[in-house]
Write an enzyme that holds these catalytic residues in place. Structure first.
Site, PDB file in Angstrom:
ATOM      1  CG  HIS A   1      -1.723  -1.210   1.404  1.00  0.00           C
ATOM      2  ND1 HIS A   1      -2.618  -1.651   0.459  1.00  0.00           N
ATOM      3  CD2 HIS A   1      -1.765  -2.120   2.408  1.00  0.00           C
ATOM      4  CE1 HIS A   1      -3.194  -2.764   0.880  1.00  0.00           C
ATOM      5  NE2 HIS A   1      -2.684  -3.065   2.052  1.00  0.00           N
TER       6      HIS A   1
ATOM      7  CD  GLU B   1      -3.153  -3.729   5.668  1.00  0.00           C
ATOM      8  OE1 GLU B   1      -4.210  -3.233   5.237  1.00  0.00           O
ATOM      9  OE2 GLU B   1      -2.604  -4.714   5.149  1.00  0.00           O
TER      10      GLU B   1
ATOM     11  CG  HIS C   1       0.952  -6.749   3.301  1.00  0.00           C
ATOM     12  ND1 HIS C   1       1.250  -5.446   2.966  1.00  0.00           N
ATOM     13  CD2 HIS C   1      -0.392  -6.880   3.070  1.00  0.00           C
ATOM     14  CE1 HIS C   1       0.162  -4.821   2.567  1.00  0.00           C
ATOM     15  NE2 HIS C   1      -0.858  -5.676   2.619  1.00  0.00           N
TER      16      HIS C   1
ATOM     17  NE  ARG D   1      -5.749  -7.689  -6.625  1.00  0.00           N
ATOM     18  CZ  ARG D   1      -6.616  -6.973  -7.318  1.00  0.00           C
ATOM     19  NH1 ARG D   1      -6.241  -6.461  -8.486  1.00  0.00           N
ATOM     20  NH2 ARG D   1      -7.818  -6.752  -6.866  1.00  0.00           N
TER      21      ARG D   1
END
Length: 350
Positions: A107, A124, A182, A202
């Protein structure tokens, strides 16, 4: 103000499973999907425009959380949150069921996300609720890569060889700042707290088709710009997990997370943080009873609750033997102290 509960907000994805609908005890009609649909995510508390949380209890039943925040911004969010973020909920929380591996992804941070998409970045954290024996996830690199080597490994499908692989068990926590590569892998049920953003790049998706039968889009170039190639000795978050107390899991610039497991009534006075509280019930139903109004709601296992900032002084009472909760909020108390200290030092230097 009163504690808000929400209607189911499930998301089908190619890697999803069937645990979320069973855990939440949802009928096909309540879930909105057939029993065979792979459900990967439950967006528990969301003000993302494409998937808003709809209130299921009390006088505002049927309205979205975004509508109530717009009408009562300070009472819901807290003055500190309102000053920092405006009339927007800065967090999004989810339950995630990975029946199969998620894509290798990354991200962007706030700066890149705003420049490229006009949106927030995405930092996150994950809390492992359950994991099948041998289940693992990827977080970070295990060795240093150059951008050129990264592109080559993505092209030939060997990028997983460069990732740090972590076997997981119930209670494990991972903090994933923007830029950290991740992937959640199969056999894991987890709670996710993140910045309110839907921007994901992605990197690799195992050459599989998406829900529409076509390959899902990859974002190799954007990901290469977002990636942090730093290698750490430890990616797992170490924290104390004692019963009958609020355990500090994450204290970050974007959100704060506490985990509480209790078998008796427990007082939570969080007014000092000047923030809303999102409570996710990981185990065992409980009653949340507000001290100022004496109003209460039963929060069931597998569900979440939004407690407005103005009433964040409450008791948690287990319905049965015990309950385990994850609380997410914004710590404006420590931020205010830091700001005051900075102003004092600046004044002293003059």
């Amino acid at each position: 103000m009163y504690p808000l509960l929400f209607k189911p907000n499930l998301h089908p994805v190619v890697w999803g499973g069937k645990r979320l609908t069973k855990w939440k005890e949802l009928s096909e009609n309540e879930a909105g999907f057939s029993p065979d649909t792979p459900i990967g995510e439950s967006w528990e508390v969301s003000c993302v425009p494409s998937s808003l949380s709809v209130i299921s209890n009390g006088r505002w039943k049927g309205k979205t959380l975004a509508e109530i925040i717009e009408k009562f911004p300070e009472a819901t969010l807290g003055a500190g949150v309102l000053e920092r973020y405006g009339k927007t909920l800065p967090l999004l929380v989810k339950f995630i069921d990975a029946e199969n591996d998620l894509s290798i992804q990354v991200h962007p941070d706030d700066e890149m996300a705003k420049a490229e998409h006009g949106k927030n970045g995405k930092t996150e954290m994950w809390y492992i609720i359950d994991a099948k024996p041998g289940a693992f996830l990827y977080a970070g690199f295990k060795r240093k890569l150059s951008p050129e080597e990264y592109r080559s490994m993505v092209a030939d499908g060997t990028i997983c060889d460069a990732l740090a692989r972590h076997e997981v068990r119930k209670g494990d926590v991972f903090y994933l700042p923007a830029g950290r590569v991740h992937a959640i892998c199969s056999g894991i049920l987890l709670a996710e707290v993140q910045q309110s953003s839907d921007v994901t790049y992605r990197i690799f998706d195992y050459n599989r088709p998406g829900m529409d039968g076509k390959p899902r889009e990859l974002h190799t170039d954007l990901a290469s710009r977002a990636l942090d190639f730093e290698v750490l000795d430890e990616y797992r978050t170490v924290y104390t997990d004692d019963s009958q107390r609020a355990n500090h899991c994450i204290d970050s610039p974007f959100f704060n997370v506490r985990v509480v497991e209790i078998d008796a009534p427990f007082h939570r006075n969080l007014l000092k943080y000047d923030s809303f509280i999102i409570t996710m019930c990981l185990k065992g139903d409980c009653l949340i009873k507000i001290r100022s109004t004496r109003q209460g709601v039963v929060l069931r296992e597998g569900y979440s609750c939004f407690i407005p900032a103005s009433i964040a002084d409450y008791d948690v009472i287990p319905v049965n033997e015990s309950t385990r909760l994850l609380d997410a909020f914004i710590d404006n108390k420590n931020r205010s102290i830091l700001s005051m200290a900075t102003r004092f030092l600046h004044f002293s230097d003059r």
